[in-house]
Write a protein that holds these residues in place. Sequence first.
Motif, mmCIF file in Angstrom:
data_model
loop_
_atom_site.group_PDB
_atom_site.id
_atom_site.type_symbol
_atom_site.label_atom_id
_atom_site.label_comp_id
_atom_site.label_asym_id
_atom_site.label_seq_id
_atom_site.Cartn_x
_atom_site.Cartn_y
_atom_site.Cartn_z
ATOM 1 N N PHE A 15 0.828 -1.190 0.000
ATOM 2 C CA PHE A 15 0.000 0.000 0.000
ATOM 3 C C PHE A 15 0.865 1.244 0.000
ATOM 4 O O PHE A 15 1.976 1.228 0.526
ATOM 5 C CB PHE A 15 -0.875 0.037 1.263
ATOM 6 C CG PHE A 15 -1.815 -1.106 1.367
ATOM 7 C CD1 PHE A 15 -3.065 -1.035 0.772
ATOM 8 C CD2 PHE A 15 -1.453 -2.255 2.057
ATOM 9 C CE1 PHE A 15 -3.941 -2.104 0.866
ATOM 10 C CE2 PHE A 15 -2.340 -3.328 2.155
ATOM 11 C CZ PHE A 15 -3.580 -3.247 1.557
ATOM 12 N N CYS A 16 0.337 2.312 -0.559
ATOM 13 C CA CYS A 16 0.986 3.609 -0.419
ATOM 14 C C CYS A 16 0.932 3.979 1.053
ATOM 15 O O CYS A 16 -0.132 3.956 1.671
ATOM 16 C CB CYS A 16 0.263 4.668 -1.244
ATOM 17 S SG CYS A 16 0.874 6.335 -0.914
ATOM 18 N N LEU A 17 2.094 4.310 1.625
ATOM 19 C CA LEU A 17 2.138 4.572 3.062
ATOM 20 C C LEU A 17 1.511 5.912 3.412
ATOM 21 O O LEU A 17 1.256 6.212 4.563
ATOM 22 C CB LEU A 17 3.580 4.529 3.543
ATOM 23 C CG LEU A 17 4.088 3.100 3.693
ATOM 24 C CD1 LEU A 17 5.579 3.040 3.561
ATOM 25 C CD2 LEU A 17 3.653 2.540 5.027
ATOM 26 N N ASN A 18 1.250 6.708 2.413
ATOM 27 C CA ASN A 18 0.661 8.015 2.678
ATOM 28 C C ASN A 18 -0.866 7.983 2.566
ATOM 29 O O ASN A 18 -1.554 8.487 3.429
ATOM 30 C CB ASN A 18 1.250 9.057 1.730
ATOM 31 C CG ASN A 18 0.977 10.461 2.192
ATOM 32 O OD1 ASN A 18 1.127 10.771 3.373
ATOM 33 N ND2 ASN A 18 0.552 11.304 1.278
ATOM 34 N N CYS A 19 -1.372 7.372 1.493
ATOM 35 C CA CYS A 19 -2.827 7.430 1.261
ATOM 36 C C CYS A 19 -3.486 6.054 1.225
ATOM 37 O O CYS A 19 -4.689 5.952 0.987
ATOM 38 C CB CYS A 19 -3.123 8.190 -0.025
ATOM 39 S SG CYS A 19 -2.654 7.279 -1.495
ATOM 40 N N GLN A 20 -2.693 4.993 1.453
ATOM 41 C CA GLN A 20 -3.211 3.612 1.525
ATOM 42 C C GLN A 20 -3.732 3.071 0.201
ATOM 43 O O GLN A 20 -4.401 2.040 0.168
ATOM 44 C CB GLN A 20 -4.303 3.481 2.609
ATOM 45 C CG GLN A 20 -3.758 3.216 4.008
ATOM 46 C CD GLN A 20 -3.127 4.459 4.619
ATOM 47 O OE1 GLN A 20 -3.764 5.505 4.628
ATOM 48 N NE2 GLN A 20 -1.918 4.368 5.085
ATOM 49 N N LEU A 26 4.946 4.427 -2.268
ATOM 50 C CA LEU A 26 4.393 5.765 -2.526
ATOM 51 C C LEU A 26 3.689 5.696 -3.867
ATOM 52 O O LEU A 26 4.307 5.344 -4.869
ATOM 53 C CB LEU A 26 5.495 6.823 -2.613
ATOM 54 C CG LEU A 26 5.968 7.563 -1.374
ATOM 55 C CD1 LEU A 26 6.904 8.695 -1.768
ATOM 56 C CD2 LEU A 26 4.819 8.076 -0.541
ATOM 57 N N CYS A 27 2.399 6.035 -3.896
ATOM 58 C CA CYS A 27 1.692 6.009 -5.172
ATOM 59 C C CYS A 27 2.128 7.214 -6.001
ATOM 60 O O CYS A 27 2.803 8.107 -5.498
ATOM 61 C CB CYS A 27 0.183 6.017 -4.949
ATOM 62 S SG CYS A 27 -0.437 7.611 -4.404
ATOM 63 N N GLN A 28 1.688 7.254 -7.255
ATOM 64 C CA GLN A 28 2.145 8.321 -8.147
ATOM 65 C C GLN A 28 1.791 9.716 -7.616
ATOM 66 O O GLN A 28 2.610 10.624 -7.654
ATOM 67 C CB GLN A 28 1.522 8.121 -9.519
ATOM 68 C CG GLN A 28 2.555 8.167 -10.611
ATOM 69 C CD GLN A 28 1.975 7.733 -11.942
ATOM 70 O OE1 GLN A 28 0.771 7.847 -12.177
ATOM 71 N NE2 GLN A 28 2.821 7.242 -12.808
HETATM 72 ZN ZN LIG Z 1 -0.477 7.725 -2.102
#
Ligand SMILES: [Zn+2]
Length: 219
Positions: A15-20, A26-28
């Motif tokens: 998962f993106c650790l910022n927004c899940q 980290l997602c784009q």
């Molecule tokens: Zn994200």
Amino acid sequence: MQLQELILELFFPEFCLNCQNLGPPLCQNCYHDLNFYFTQNKIQEISANFEEVYFDQVQIMAKFEGSLAKLLKALKYQSGKNIAPFLARMLYRHLLIPQADLITFIPLHPHKLRIRGYNQCQEIALELGKITQIPVRNLLQKKQNTSAQAQIKNQKDRLQRMQGLFQIREKYQDLVVNKTIIIIDDVLTTGATLNAASQALKKASVKEIFGLIVASKME
Ligand SMILES: [Zn+2]
């Protein structure tokens, strides 16, 4: 995708650790929120903190904030070892990796290492070594526990105490003579740690030192 990877994806999704969001650490979207410094040599700004500077160049990837801060915290405290390859790829993409004979990293005190299980800087260094084919060596050791460092309010005192903090491991004393060396650190606050590590290396006759830092807390 290989079957083994597919199975890993199914049972241990990332998962993106910022927004899940499902995907890389980290997602784009969160990736593009980072404040990159690109390949500027930050040595002038950091040098102002010290009477003597022992490193020859320093590149910092991005500002320590937001999603990058979350990523680094996860790597440090939640056994987020899988984040290290991702960060190493980011360093490779955003910095100009210098030609060097060896890669090393800021060591943890052995006590901290036992508690945490691994050194996050070592993990990033090992991954960068795989990408660049530069050998990674655990060149340095910390002389004493400095967990009280953060409590020393006066910055001058703090910088002073950092001097002589590291020493080169005896078995590497011959290896480093006249070599060019990359030091990996995850977070830079004043540059005192990098400078102290560089001091130990220069004392051991290292020729040139390049600091590569993931994130900076400097303004
Ligand atoms: Zn994200």
